[in-house]
Write an enzyme that holds these catalytic residues in place. Structure first.
Site, PDB file in Angstrom:
ATOM      1  N   HIS A   1      -0.045   5.204   7.049  1.00 11.32           N
ATOM      2  CA  HIS A   1       0.670   5.736   5.883  1.00 11.32           C
ATOM      3  C   HIS A   1       1.103   7.185   6.069  1.00 11.32           C
ATOM      4  O   HIS A   1       0.357   7.983   6.648  1.00 11.32           O
ATOM      5  CB  HIS A   1      -0.219   5.618   4.637  1.00 11.32           C
TER       6      HIS A   1
ATOM      7  N   ASP B   1      -2.882   8.654   7.598  1.00  8.89           N
ATOM      8  CA  ASP B   1      -3.872   7.771   8.209  1.00  8.89           C
ATOM      9  C   ASP B   1      -3.157   6.879   9.224  1.00  8.89           C
ATOM     10  O   ASP B   1      -1.974   7.097   9.500  1.00  8.89           O
ATOM     11  CB  ASP B   1      -4.647   6.991   7.130  1.00  8.89           C
TER      12      ASP B   1
ATOM     13  N   SER C   1       0.802  -1.229   0.000  1.00 12.47           N
ATOM     14  CA  SER C   1       0.000   0.000   0.000  1.00 12.47           C
ATOM     15  C   SER C   1       0.831   1.273   0.000  1.00 12.47           C
ATOM     16  O   SER C   1       0.333   2.335  -0.379  1.00 12.47           O
ATOM     17  CB  SER C   1      -0.936   0.018   1.214  1.00 12.47           C
TER      18      SER C   1
END
Length: 366
Positions: free
Chosen positions: A330, A327, A37
């Site tokens: 990240h 978040d 991600s």
């Protein structure tokens, strides 16, 4: 007869022009991205998975101000490297728009939730595991060959810049996912790290065998310091001890493995990026980098905004540039810019055996 010759000449000229448009320019360089991600730019939007970033406020600071599948408020590290190269960021491999000249600029194969091990991220169901990403890489080569021929395809792949980011999920979403996980019962932490590194070596060697000759390999960040782990494991805002121990074991062994692999192939094909230290610089002293906090996520809920997902109902900070984390897991675009700058210009403490700027200079001379 003269008219026929003229028509044939015109046809030949047109074919030459079309072919020249498909063959990459001499100064262009394909960019291929693999991983999780941290570098996914939208592949998971095409999959039935819970590991998605396709809702507001993801993308709030992206040029379009809309979610793109990136786990960021704006640009991520592949975007920022592309920005430096003066090129468009490579498109998700699953995008139907990735064809013709866009295919020749590279592709992003990354998928949120994956790890080095195929049993990592099983809770996310349908994600592109690294073995599948490498299969897509082989498929990509066939598609490029169909456009420009095998010889030009090999030149493009050999000359491509490759970025791979893996490892964090093998701890966060595997070994430490639940108490007494299958892997934690199978391995002690030191033995697990050795196993994961040995599996990663196979991935990198396969990448080399498929033609990759310039591969940036990022380590994990300080996994115990992300807001999600602070929310679950920290009492007073200190980084989670066990995950920090995992990072301190994994990252030095990754650098050593890359050194050994370069010796094996006889070149500096693999470049180690010490992203653990890059993150720790601004986590340990956020104010020095213009952040008000490196503990609280901009978007989230609960302690440190570290619980659950970033959604339209989450707490949202008004100025993302003041937060190191976007978040619970990240970095913000601003933090990613700091990391990208170290990848480009960092000293040997951060980039081994050389930084990206040096790579680009060296490669421009060959």
């Amino acid at each position: 007869m003269t008219n026929s010759v003229a028509k044939l000449a015109l046809l030949g000229f047109c074919i030459l022009q079309v072919t020249s448009l498909l063959v990459p320019q001499a100064n262009a360089r394909a960019f291929l991205v693999f991983g999780d991600s941290l570098v996914d730019n939208g592949n998971n939007d095409f999959l039935a998975t819970t590991a998605r970033a396709d809702n507001y406020p993801y993308g709030i600071d992206f040029p379009t101000h809309r979610p793109t599948g990136r786990f960021s408020n704006g640009l991520n590290i592949p975007d920022l490297i592309s920005e430096h190269l003066g090129q468009e960021s490579p498109m998700p491999y699953l995008s139907p728009m990735l064809k013709k000249d866009k295919l020749l600029r590279g592709a992003n194969f990354a998928s949120a939730g994956i790890g080095i091990l195929n049993d990592t991220g099983i809770q996310f169901l349908n994600i592109i595991r690294i073995t599948k990403q490498l299969e897509y890489f082989e498929q990509y080569k066939v598609r490029v060959s169909g456009l420009v021929g095998e010889e030009e395809m090999n030149r493009l792949v050999n000359g491509a810049l490759v970025l791979i980011t893996l490892g964090g999920n093998d701890f966060v979403n595997n070994y430490y996912l639940v108490p007494f996980s299958a892997r934690s019962r199978q391995f002690s932490l030191p033995d697990y790290v050795v196993f994961v590194i040995s599996e990663y070596r196979k991935v990198l060697r396969k990448m080399y065998d498929l033609g990759a000759r310039r591969v940036l390999v990022t380590g994990t960040g300080p996994m115990g310091c992300v807001p999600a782990e602070l929310a679950q494991r920290s009492r007073n805002g200190e980084c989670a001890t066990e995950l920090q121990r995992a990072a301190s074991l994994f990252n030095p062994q990754l650098i050593q493995m890359i050194t050994d692999l370069n010796n094996e192939v006889g070149s500096s094909a693999f470049i180690a990026a010490n992203t653990q230290q890059m993150h720790m610089d601004f986590i340990s002293d956020p104010q020095a980098y213009g952040f008000v906090t490196s503990k609280v996520a901009c978007c989230g809920q609960g302690p440190y905004n570290g619980i659950g997902l970033c959604t339209p109902l989450s707490n949202l900070c008004p100025n993302r540039d003041l937060f190191a984390f976007w978040d619970p897991f990240h970095p913000s675009e601003k933090a990613s810019r700091i990391i990208a700058q170290q990848i480009l210009n960092g000293s040997p403490e951060y980039m081994h055996p050389m930084n990206l700027s040096t790579i680009l200079t060296v490669d421009s001379m060959t």
